[in-house]
Design a protein around this motif. Structure first.
Motif, short mmCIF file in Angstrom:
data_model
loop_
_atom_site.label_atom_id
_atom_site.label_comp_id
_atom_site.label_asym_id
_atom_site.label_seq_id
_atom_site.Cartn_x
_atom_site.Cartn_y
_atom_site.Cartn_z
N PRO A 39 23.24 65.53 57.85
CA PRO A 39 23.73 64.43 57.16
C PRO A 39 25.03 63.69 58.26
O PRO A 39 25.70 64.60 59.07
N VAL A 40 25.08 62.44 57.98
CA VAL A 40 26.11 61.59 58.66
C VAL A 40 27.23 61.49 57.61
O VAL A 40 26.82 60.63 56.64
N GLU A 41 28.46 61.87 57.74
CA GLU A 41 29.49 61.52 56.93
C GLU A 41 30.48 60.46 57.62
O GLU A 41 30.85 60.41 58.74
N VAL A 42 30.61 59.29 56.82
CA VAL A 42 31.42 58.03 57.28
C VAL A 42 32.72 57.96 56.38
O VAL A 42 32.42 57.87 55.15
N THR A 43 33.82 57.85 56.95
CA THR A 43 34.93 57.59 56.14
C THR A 43 35.65 56.46 57.02
O THR A 43 35.60 56.23 57.88
N ALA A 44 36.06 55.37 55.87
CA ALA A 44 36.89 54.19 56.56
C ALA A 44 37.71 53.81 55.57
O ALA A 44 37.62 53.83 54.31
N ASP A 45 38.54 52.69 55.90
CA ASP A 45 39.50 51.93 54.83
C ASP A 45 38.72 51.10 54.06
O ASP A 45 39.05 50.83 53.11
N ASN A 46 37.60 50.22 54.67
CA ASN A 46 36.90 49.18 54.00
C ASN A 46 35.39 49.57 54.52
O ASN A 46 35.00 49.88 55.47
N LEU A 63 35.72 57.12 60.91
CA LEU A 63 35.39 58.39 61.37
C LEU A 63 34.15 58.75 60.87
O LEU A 63 33.88 58.71 59.74
N ILE A 64 33.27 59.05 61.69
CA ILE A 64 31.83 59.48 61.54
C ILE A 64 31.95 61.11 62.26
O ILE A 64 32.27 61.20 62.97
N GLY A 65 31.18 61.73 61.26
CA GLY A 65 31.02 63.22 61.42
C GLY A 65 29.55 63.51 61.35
O GLY A 65 28.84 63.09 60.39
N GLN A 66 29.01 64.27 62.08
CA GLN A 66 27.71 64.82 62.03
C GLN A 66 27.61 66.45 62.79
O GLN A 66 27.57 66.25 64.01
N GLY A 67 27.55 67.26 61.82
CA GLY A 67 27.66 68.50 62.49
C GLY A 67 29.08 68.80 63.08
O GLY A 67 29.96 68.53 62.72
N GLU A 68 29.16 69.21 64.34
CA GLU A 68 30.32 69.40 65.28
C GLU A 68 30.95 68.33 65.95
O GLU A 68 31.88 68.13 66.35
N MET A 69 30.05 67.15 65.92
CA MET A 69 30.38 65.87 66.76
C MET A 69 31.05 65.01 65.71
O MET A 69 30.92 64.83 64.41
N ARG A 70 32.09 64.40 66.36
CA ARG A 70 32.85 63.33 65.70
C ARG A 70 33.10 62.16 66.63
O ARG A 70 33.08 62.07 67.81
N LEU A 71 32.98 60.77 65.77
CA LEU A 71 33.02 59.82 66.51
C LEU A 71 34.03 58.71 65.57
O LEU A 71 33.99 58.69 64.66
#
Length: 164
Positions: A39-46, A63-71
């Protein structure tokens, strides 16, 4: 033969500490293979969503997280598959940072095609791998095998192993 060896050794040693410019190079990226089905987890202000086009725009400290990867990026456009059956692709802009294991890369833009497991970073790409750094115009990361292809005026400084 001895004369050729005598000429090549100083040439090689002299080049080892100099910047290297090339048209493209393959490098390892991250310490593990990324499972692109996670799964892709996305957090943001808006968040702004357009149901008609199947597009969501995340802005502010994304901030996007998928497994150990962060973008991370200031803005990420997410394009969903038809009938909202998962994410097709993401477009991150405004200064992007991608981290996988001990490796980190920065660029102006990153396009992540989820199904292919490919991230294409463009514009002022800088890859930091501990004591080494590489720069280029473009870097294509293959998440499933943990490799990257750098292209477009690649530059690096190769450490000689001495205490520099």
């Amino acid at each position: 033969m001895k004369t050729l060896r005598t000429l090549l050794i100083p040439l090689f040693l002299g080049c080892a500490a100099a910047p290297v410019a090339a048209q493209g190079t393959n490098v390892a990226f991250g310490t593990l293979r990324q499972d692109t089905t996670l799964p892709v987890e996305v957090t943001a202000d808006n968040l702004s969503v357009d149901q008609d086009t199947g597009v969501a725009i995340f802005t502010g400290n994304v901030l996007i997280g998928q497994g150990e990867m962060r973008l991370s990026a200031p803005r990420v456009l997410v394009v969903y598959r038809e009938e909202n059956k998962g994410i097709e692709r993401m477009e991150a802009t405004g200064g992007v940072t991608l981290v996988s294991g001990p490796d980190a890369a920065e660029s102006d833009r990153a396009d992540y095609t989820i199904g292919d497991g490919v991230i294409v970073m463009t514009g002022n790409v800088l890859l930091d791998q501990g004591p080494n750094a590489l720069s280029s115009d473009r870097m294509t990361v293959q998440l499933e095998d943990g490799t990257a292809q750098m292209a477009g005026r690649v530059k690096t400084i190769i450490q000689t192993g001495d205490d520099n």
